[in-house]
Design an enzyme around this catalytic site. Structure first.
Site, PDB file in Angstrom:
ATOM      1  N   CYS A 118       0.603  -1.244   0.007  1.00 55.74           N
ATOM      2  CA  CYS A 118      -0.087   0.037  -0.033  1.00 55.74           C
ATOM      3  C   CYS A 118       0.853   1.210  -0.098  1.00 55.74           C
ATOM      4  O   CYS A 118       0.614   2.267  -0.873  1.00 55.74           O
ATOM      5  CB  CYS A 118      -0.958   0.017   1.233  1.00 55.74           C
ATOM      6  SG  CYS A 118      -1.956   1.385   1.399  1.00 55.74           S
ATOM      7  N   CYS A 214      -6.256  -3.748   7.296  1.00 47.98           N
ATOM      8  CA  CYS A 214      -7.331  -2.672   7.285  1.00 47.98           C
ATOM      9  C   CYS A 214      -8.518  -3.552   6.563  1.00 47.98           C
ATOM     10  O   CYS A 214      -9.762  -3.306   7.067  1.00 47.98           O
ATOM     11  CB  CYS A 214      -6.990  -1.457   6.568  1.00 47.98           C
ATOM     12  SG  CYS A 214      -6.474  -1.714   4.830  1.00 47.98           S
TER      13      CYS A 214
END
Length: 419
Positions: A118, A214
């Site tokens: 990410c 997440c």
């Protein structure tokens, strides 16, 4: 400002009011404090929150950054700080670069680290480009890492707080990106950050840190992988290194290199028929045959680590080939592991790390991050682990994923979550 932040100087020329800084706001306390402090310091601050996965299914979900409640929290902080705030839909980019990549990694028998991917793609490639388009002079984040300007330019260093240091997750940051990035919290402890949030009156001051990936807030990553890639649940054999079939499994996605508990196999018997009480560990995964290979702990030991897609941030470049002198480094081979010393040799985009002492549980798909062995704080570079071996290059200890090459790195799992 408090003594912890006597002056927040980002090293940008000219008056601060004329210097625009985009802040990546995830909705957590760290990025919220970053944005509020920069505004207080006089910079032209713009907050950006990335919606990374389905907002509708994530609303109200706890511990999930960049969706649902956290987007709302970021907007509240921005309003209180008096800064413009934008939410950008990066859902398709995130799915392609991180979520799909995460699932495919497990099918290849790797152990992925989606936070690294990410940061490498969505945040420090796509968001950084957006910040430039907005006329920003810098992109600031709430990561606990330090950017230090040295003689040859910006350097990446560990955070002051060793318990919160996130430098391992940022090893893929390039020198060009580092020139544009700022990390205002690198010199603070987590409690000092929370103190700043209380002083600034931010509602997220006591918000707990995210502990899960997440997009897997319940921690059950195997179910996510099986949903995206049904083949990950294909059954297979659990086999001892000596060829003995120990049992069966319900998918290699449930196993990682070095795993000891939850193997789902019974005990072994020695030649005399007595129970063998020595614990067994996952030594390697064979995705093509769907086999999980187990053995004693000593079989996990490796003296050499092969690394692909090396990102180098140090001044001196490791000598190429085994005949060169190489360069001494302290290497972290997992995020929660203490650094191990060794010598790094470079061969183009690939590298070979020769360790002083054997390390255990090294897995393809994890990251090898190299630090200055003397000072110990500077990140010299890092890359993706392709495989391991002993001093003679024994193929029996090879953990290489069959599809990995130096030119195609593994898609790398956080032990802690990088905001």
């Amino acid at each position: 400002m408090s003594d912890a932040f006597p002056d927040l100087d980002l090293g940008l020329p000219g008056p601060r009011s004329a210097r625009r800084v985009v802040v990546a706001m995830s909705g957590g306390v760290d990025s919220s404090v970053t944005a509020a402090l920069l505004k207080e310091a006089g910079y032209d601050v713009v907050g950006i929150t990335l919606q990374l996965y389905d907002h509708g299914s994530a609303v109200g979900r706890k511990g999930a950054c960049c969706a649902g409640q956290d987007i709302y929290d970021a907007s509240v902080v921005a309003e209180r700080a008096g800064i413009p705030h934008y939410v950008l839909d990066y859902e398709s980019r995130f799915r392609e670069s991180v979520i799909d990549d995460f699932a495919d990694s497990y099918l290849r028998g790797e152990t992925p680290i989606p936070c690294v991917r990410c940061n490498q793609t969505v945040k420090f490639r796509d968001l950084l480009a957006t910040a430039r388009d907005l006329g920003a002079d810098a992109l600031a984040t709430g990561h606990y890492v330090r950017r230090v300007v040295g003689e040859a330019g910006p350097e990446l260093h560990r955070a002051v707080d060793p318990g919160k240091d996130q430098s391992y997750f940022l090893f893929a940051t390039t020198a060009e990106q580092l020139d544009f990035l700022r990390f205002p919290l690198g010199g603070l402890t987590k409690e000092q950050t929370r103190d700043q949030a209380r002083r600034l009156g931010l509602e997220v001051q006591d918000k707990p840190d995210s502990q899960d990936i997440c997009f897997v807030p319940n921690g059950n990553y195997a179910e996510i992988v099986k949903k995206l890639r049904p083949g990950a649940a294909d059954p297979g054999e659990i086999v001892h290194m000596d060829g003995t079939v120990m049992g069966r499994h319900d998918g290699i996605v449930h196993y990682t290199i070095g795993q000891r508990r939850g193997l789902g196999i019974g005990g072994r018997k020695g030649e005399d028929g007595a129970p063998d009480t020595d614990p067994l560990y996952v030594i390697r995964l064979e995705p093509e045959t769907r086999r999980v290979v187990v053995g004693p702990r000593e079989a996990l030991g490796a003296y050499e680590v092969r690394v692909g897609r090396l990102n180098w941030l140090g001044d001196a470049t490791p000598a190429g080939g085994s005949g060169g002198d190489g360069i001494r480094v302290a290497a972290k081979l997992r995020s929660a592991q203490a650094p191990a010393t060794g010598t790094l040799y470079r061969d183009g985009a690939a590298a070979r790390l020769v360790l002083d002492d054997p390390q255990f549980g090294i897995s393809a798909g994890q990251a090898a991050v190299f630090y200055d062995p003397e000072a110990g704080t500077r990140v010299l570079g890092g890359g993706w682990i392709l495989g391991t071996g002993d001093r003679t290059g024994d193929a029996g200890k090879n953990t290489t994923s069959p599809r990995l090459t130096p030119a195609m790195p593994p898609r790398i799992s956080p032990v802690s979550v990088a905001e």
